[in-house]
Design a protein around this motif. Structure first.
Motif, short mmCIF file in Angstrom:
data_model
loop_
_atom_site.label_atom_id
_atom_site.label_comp_id
_atom_site.label_asym_id
_atom_site.label_seq_id
_atom_site.Cartn_x
_atom_site.Cartn_y
_atom_site.Cartn_z
N GLU A 55 0.70 -1.20 0.13
CA GLU A 55 0.11 -0.23 -0.06
C GLU A 55 0.87 1.37 -0.08
O GLU A 55 0.74 2.14 -0.82
N GLU A 56 1.94 1.32 0.88
CA GLU A 56 2.98 2.49 0.98
C GLU A 56 3.55 2.76 -0.47
O GLU A 56 3.67 3.83 -0.94
N VAL A 57 4.12 1.47 -1.05
CA VAL A 57 4.68 1.59 -2.18
C VAL A 57 3.82 1.99 -3.41
O VAL A 57 4.25 3.09 -4.08
N ARG A 58 2.73 1.57 -3.30
CA ARG A 58 1.60 1.87 -4.26
C ARG A 58 1.44 3.53 -4.30
O ARG A 58 1.45 4.16 -5.23
N LYS A 59 1.38 3.91 -3.08
CA LYS A 59 1.03 5.48 -2.97
C LYS A 59 2.10 6.28 -3.46
O LYS A 59 2.13 7.24 -4.02
N PHE A 60 3.50 5.87 -3.11
CA PHE A 60 4.64 6.38 -3.50
C PHE A 60 4.69 6.62 -4.86
O PHE A 60 5.15 7.43 -5.58
N ILE A 61 4.45 5.43 -5.66
CA ILE A 61 4.65 5.29 -7.24
C ILE A 61 3.82 6.23 -7.77
O ILE A 61 3.80 7.05 -8.67
N GLY A 112 18.07 13.39 -9.31
CA GLY A 112 16.49 13.70 -9.65
C GLY A 112 15.85 12.35 -9.57
O GLY A 112 14.71 12.59 -10.01
N TYR A 113 16.31 11.38 -8.90
CA TYR A 113 15.35 10.24 -8.79
C TYR A 113 14.37 10.25 -7.56
O TYR A 113 14.78 11.01 -6.47
N ALA A 114 13.38 9.41 -7.73
CA ALA A 114 12.68 9.31 -6.40
C ALA A 114 13.20 7.86 -5.85
O ALA A 114 13.52 7.07 -7.02
N VAL A 115 13.53 7.65 -4.86
CA VAL A 115 13.99 6.24 -4.46
C VAL A 115 13.21 5.37 -3.46
O VAL A 115 12.92 5.98 -2.33
N ILE A 116 13.17 4.35 -3.92
CA ILE A 116 12.75 3.27 -2.76
C ILE A 116 13.73 2.27 -2.29
O ILE A 116 14.65 1.92 -3.12
N SER A 172 10.19 16.46 -0.40
CA SER A 172 9.77 16.33 -1.64
C SER A 172 9.14 14.84 -1.91
O SER A 172 8.74 14.40 -2.96
N ASN A 173 8.98 14.01 -0.66
CA ASN A 173 8.57 12.71 -0.65
C ASN A 173 9.17 11.84 -1.64
O ASN A 173 8.61 11.19 -2.42
N SER A 174 10.65 12.18 -1.75
CA SER A 174 11.47 11.37 -2.56
C SER A 174 12.05 10.20 -2.28
O SER A 174 12.47 9.36 -2.98
N LEU A 175 11.79 9.86 -1.01
CA LEU A 175 12.76 8.68 -0.28
C LEU A 175 11.60 7.90 0.49
O LEU A 175 10.94 8.38 1.37
N LEU A 176 11.47 6.72 -0.08
CA LEU A 176 10.77 5.67 0.68
C LEU A 176 11.60 4.43 1.31
O LEU A 176 12.45 3.97 0.36
N VAL A 177 11.59 4.31 2.70
CA VAL A 177 12.47 3.36 3.22
C VAL A 177 11.61 2.14 3.69
O VAL A 177 10.63 2.26 4.46
N ALA A 194 8.61 -4.53 -7.43
CA ALA A 194 8.83 -4.89 -8.84
C ALA A 194 7.56 -4.65 -9.72
O ALA A 194 7.39 -4.01 -10.60
N ILE A 195 6.75 -5.38 -9.13
CA ILE A 195 5.48 -5.75 -10.09
C ILE A 195 4.73 -4.21 -10.00
O ILE A 195 4.05 -3.81 -10.79
N LEU A 196 4.58 -3.63 -8.53
CA LEU A 196 4.08 -2.21 -8.66
C LEU A 196 4.82 -1.11 -9.52
O LEU A 196 4.11 -0.26 -9.89
N LEU A 197 6.01 -1.40 -9.66
CA LEU A 197 6.72 -0.42 -10.28
C LEU A 197 6.66 -0.76 -12.02
O LEU A 197 7.09 0.38 -12.57
N GLN A 198 5.92 -1.52 -12.31
CA GLN A 198 5.40 -1.72 -13.68
C GLN A 198 4.75 -0.58 -14.13
O GLN A 198 4.60 -0.06 -15.28
N LYS A 199 3.93 0.00 -13.42
CA LYS A 199 3.28 1.37 -13.56
C LYS A 199 4.00 2.48 -14.23
O LYS A 199 3.77 3.01 -15.08
N VAL A 200 5.36 2.24 -13.83
CA VAL A 200 6.32 3.58 -14.60
C VAL A 200 7.22 3.06 -15.69
O VAL A 200 7.87 3.76 -16.26
N GLY A 201 7.05 1.77 -16.00
CA GLY A 201 7.55 1.12 -17.08
C GLY A 201 9.11 1.55 -17.14
O GLY A 201 9.77 1.11 -16.19
#
Ligand code: PMT
Length: 350
Positions: A55-61, A112-116, A172-177, A194-201
């Motif tokens: 859920e947290e990762v989904r929101k972040f992405i 410039g990346y958002a980082v998980i 900037s909500n750029s780091l999710l730990v 990885a499966i959730l990250l498919q959203k950003v291709g």
């Protein structure tokens, strides 16, 4: 006295005797097939908190896909444990402190990346790593003045710079730990993210710096309670092989993301060959080879079509505390840029 000179002398008890290193010439394990993956995830239970993490990762992405358009790097960091008991008193571990991952995370954020940041709980974290127990006691950065605690002026400037970077990443909500401890938690969480990250291709980048266990003790054979002393005076542990999940990541979990793996060796004469073999076997985009002994000063970057080159810090750069990740990350980001534009071209052509 300079801030550097004030630091305690540190005995690195975690540096192994290279002469005792195991022989890494033995052939690599077979890559995991789809059936191995299914079998693994059917047999071993997911961590009970996985839904919350998803859920947290989904929101972040979603946030970055909708509001910032940033590329997203998943950085794995630190070592996985292999518990020997259900109520775990004893476990098998490895040396990784998470330095590579935590340091790289900072440079990805700067680029410039958002980082998980998927990391071994209690290993190093971006920014706080500068003040961790492994470098010094945090109290050494403090001083007392008029009955108040203040930052020691020797460290204040450096700390201000780090504080600003940390705040920027947070605001900037750029780091999710996201933490893991065991190899099972690591594999489940990696797959979910990885499966959730498919959203950003193709904007997803996987930077796999964690040291992942090759062996584990299946839950079915794990004693519930602390293993008792044996009458034979020996404890024989029969471990199973962890399937090599990298191939599953490339083929199924993250088909559009760019994947960078690390190859760790202790024998310099086989490092490049091993890195090339890994690239061949798993068909991903980059392998960064490093030797246990020199990993903070030198790496070799291996790309498809036999392209490889080293990044090496000079003695002067080491003395000036230049971090090798400050050179690795921009280069990886450049490869990623090309990966994204190739994807866009391919989409336009098809
Ligand atoms: O944390 P530090 O102290 O800074 O150390 C950094 C580091 C040396 C740990 C890091 O730079 C590094 O090399 N990490 C990878 C170590 C490792 O697991 O290498 P390997 O040769 O065992 O595995 C190679 C690849 O296979 C890795 O990308 C790993 O994610 C993958 N793998 C491993 C085991 C497994 N069961 N399945 C996998 O897919």
């Amino acid at each position: 006295m300079s801030p550097q000179a004030r630091r305690n002398s540190v005995f690195h008890t975690s540096i192994p005797d290279a002469g005792c290193a195991i022989d890494r010439n033995i052939p690599d394990f077979p890559i995991a097939q789809l059936s191995d993956e299914e079998k693994y995830f059917r047999t071993y239970k997911a961590p009970p908190y996985l839904d919350e993490i998803e859920e947290e990762v989904r929101k972040f992405i979603d946030y970055h896909a909708t509001h910032t358009g940033k590329r997203v790097a998943l950085i794995t960091s630190g070592g996985t444990t292999v518990p020997l008991e259900n109520n775990t008193v004893r476990f098998i571990d490895n040396f990784s402190a998470g330095t590579r991952g935590a340091t790289s995370a900072e440079y990805f954020l700067e680029n410039g990346y958002a980082v998980i940041f998927l990391y071994r709980e209690f290993s190093l974290l971006p920014y706080s790593r500068h003040y961790s127990h492994t470098t010094n006691c945090f109290l050494d950065y403090m001083t007392e003045s008029n009955n108040k605690v203040e930052i020691n002026p020797d460290f204040a400037h450096e700390m201000l710079i780090i504080l600003r970077k940390y705040k920027k990443a947070k605001d900037s909500n750029s780091l999710l730990v996201i933490p893991f401890t065991t190899v099972n938690q690591y594999l489940y969480t990696l797959r979910s993210i990885a499966i959730l990250l498919q959203k950003v291709g193709s904007k997803a980048l996987f930077f796999l710096a964690a040291a992942v266990s090759d062996f584990f003790l299946p839950q079915s054979r794990m004693p519930q309670h602390k293993i008792q002393s044996q009458s034979t005076g020996k404890l024989i542990i029969d471990l199973e092989q962890v399937p090599k999940f990298l191939r599953r990541l490339v083929d199924n979990w993250a088909p559009s993301g760019m994947i960078v793996s690390f190859k760790l060796e202790t024998d310099s004469s086989i490092l490049i060959d091993k890195a090339k073999t890994a690239l061949d076997r798993y068909q991903h985009q980059l392998v960064i080879g490093n030797l246990l002994q020199s990993r903070k000063k030198e790496v070799v970057i291996v790309a498809p079509n036999d392209q490889s080159h080293s990044i090496k810090l000079s003695d002067r750069e080491v003395k000036e505390n230049l971090e090798i990740e400050s050179l690795i990350v921009p280069e990886v980001a450049e490869h990623h840029e090309k990966w994204i534009s190739d994807h866009i071209k391919n989409e336009q052509e098809s």
